[in-house]
Design a protein around this motif. Structure first.
Motif, short mmCIF file in Angstrom:
data_model
loop_
_atom_site.label_atom_id
_atom_site.label_comp_id
_atom_site.label_asym_id
_atom_site.label_seq_id
_atom_site.Cartn_x
_atom_site.Cartn_y
_atom_site.Cartn_z
N PHE A 90 0.83 -1.20 0.00
CA PHE A 90 0.00 0.00 0.00
C PHE A 90 0.86 1.26 0.00
O PHE A 90 2.02 1.23 0.42
N ILE A 91 0.27 2.35 -0.50
CA ILE A 91 0.92 3.66 -0.43
C ILE A 91 0.58 4.22 0.95
O ILE A 91 -0.60 4.41 1.27
N ASP A 92 1.59 4.47 1.74
CA ASP A 92 1.40 4.91 3.12
C ASP A 92 1.33 6.44 3.16
O ASP A 92 2.31 7.13 3.38
N LEU A 93 0.13 6.98 2.96
CA LEU A 93 -0.05 8.42 2.91
C LEU A 93 -0.15 9.04 4.30
O LEU A 93 0.31 10.17 4.51
N LYS A 94 -0.74 8.32 5.24
CA LYS A 94 -0.90 8.84 6.59
C LYS A 94 0.29 8.40 7.43
O LYS A 94 0.35 7.27 7.90
N ARG A 95 1.22 9.33 7.66
CA ARG A 95 2.44 9.02 8.41
C ARG A 95 2.68 10.06 9.50
O ARG A 95 3.81 10.37 9.84
N ASP A 96 1.59 10.63 10.03
CA ASP A 96 1.74 11.73 10.98
C ASP A 96 1.95 11.28 12.42
O ASP A 96 2.21 12.11 13.30
N SER A 97 1.84 10.00 12.71
CA SER A 97 2.10 9.52 14.06
C SER A 97 2.79 8.16 13.99
O SER A 97 2.79 7.50 12.95
N THR A 98 3.36 7.76 15.10
CA THR A 98 4.04 6.46 15.15
C THR A 98 3.08 5.33 14.86
O THR A 98 3.44 4.36 14.18
N ASP A 99 1.85 5.43 15.34
CA ASP A 99 0.86 4.38 15.12
C ASP A 99 0.42 4.27 13.67
O ASP A 99 0.06 3.19 13.20
N SER A 100 0.42 5.39 12.95
CA SER A 100 -0.06 5.36 11.57
C SER A 100 1.04 5.05 10.56
O SER A 100 0.75 4.68 9.43
N LYS A 101 2.29 5.20 10.95
CA LYS A 101 3.39 4.89 10.04
C LYS A 101 3.48 3.39 9.79
O LYS A 101 3.41 2.59 10.74
N ASN A 102 3.62 3.01 8.55
CA ASN A 102 3.82 1.62 8.14
C ASN A 102 2.68 0.69 8.51
O ASN A 102 2.84 -0.51 8.57
N ALA A 103 1.51 1.26 8.78
CA ALA A 103 0.31 0.48 9.09
C ALA A 103 -0.79 0.93 8.13
O ALA A 103 -0.99 2.12 7.93
N PHE A 104 -1.50 -0.02 7.55
CA PHE A 104 -2.52 0.32 6.56
C PHE A 104 -3.74 0.94 7.23
O PHE A 104 -4.30 0.40 8.17
N ASP A 105 -4.15 2.09 6.71
CA ASP A 105 -5.36 2.78 7.15
C ASP A 105 -6.27 2.89 5.93
O ASP A 105 -5.98 3.63 4.99
N ALA A 106 -7.38 2.17 5.95
CA ALA A 106 -8.28 2.11 4.79
C ALA A 106 -8.85 3.48 4.44
O ALA A 106 -9.23 3.72 3.29
#
Length: 198
Positions: A90-106
């Motif tokens: 996936f393209i990781d567009l949401k990288r504004d926090s540690t929890d959202s980095k490298n984790a898929f957010d639909a």
């Protein structure tokens, strides 16, 4: 017709096998099949390992090429507790926090492809802390580190496939230069485990 000429010859027009010949043929065939089964089984496992290693290599190349093409951070992440449970790119567009980095957010990320899990008995494990969960690619094609993945059947080293990601993010399948059935790391040493930290 032979009676017309007085020869008195009788023909026996039977065709086929006798019971003894049939039993002997079946016995020989079963012996040959018994001898061939172990090697056929090894060939099937080796082909499955090769096909899976090539699929995983293609997935790594896809993630890297998409990062370069799109100019975005692209992640390949396992979808279960281990890589053999499947993975997604996936393209990781949401990288504004540690929890959202490298984790898929639909809601914010763009899913490119999902891969199913492997057959039972197959393991696929990364050898360092980052590769145990994901591989991330920068827009220049470099990865979040270098490391390896071991693909095994029933945790046996014989026939294992090793995939290596180098410093600039390029993946490749390791060689088995001494032909002992166990691939070598970049250091030239055989891997020693199918689990993490090999």
């Amino acid at each position: 017709m032979s009676k017309l000429f007085g020869l008195g010859v009788r023909r026996n027009n039977r065709t086929g096998f006798s019971l003894t010949e049939l039993i002997a043929t079946v016995a020989i065939a079963s012996i040959l099949l018994t001898l061939a089964l172990p090697s056929l089984s090894a060939i099937v496992v080796n082909n499955q390992l090769s096909a899976t290693a090539n699929e995983f290599l293609a997935a790594l190349n896809l993630a890297r090429s998409e990062a370069i093409k799109r100019g975005q951070y692209v992640v390949m992440r396992k979808t279960g507790s281990d890589w053999e449970d499947g993975w997604q790119i996936f393209i990781d567009l949401k990288r504004d926090s540690t929890d959202s980095k490298n984790a898929f957010d639909a809601d914010s990320d763009i899913l490119l492809k999902t891969y199913p899990g492997l057959n039972d008995g197959y393991t696929l494990r990364g050898n360092n802390s980052r590769f145990q969960s994901y591989v991330g690619y920068q827009p220049n094609g470099s990865s979040n580190g270098m490391g390896s993945f071991a693909l095994c059947k029933n945790q046996q080293l014989q026939g294992t496939k090793l995939l290596i990601v180098n410093l600039v993010g390029r993946p490749r399948i390791a060689t088995d230069s001494d032909r002992d059935g166990i691939p070598e790391k970049d250091s030239g040493q055989d891997i020693t485990s199918c689990m993490s930290g090999f």
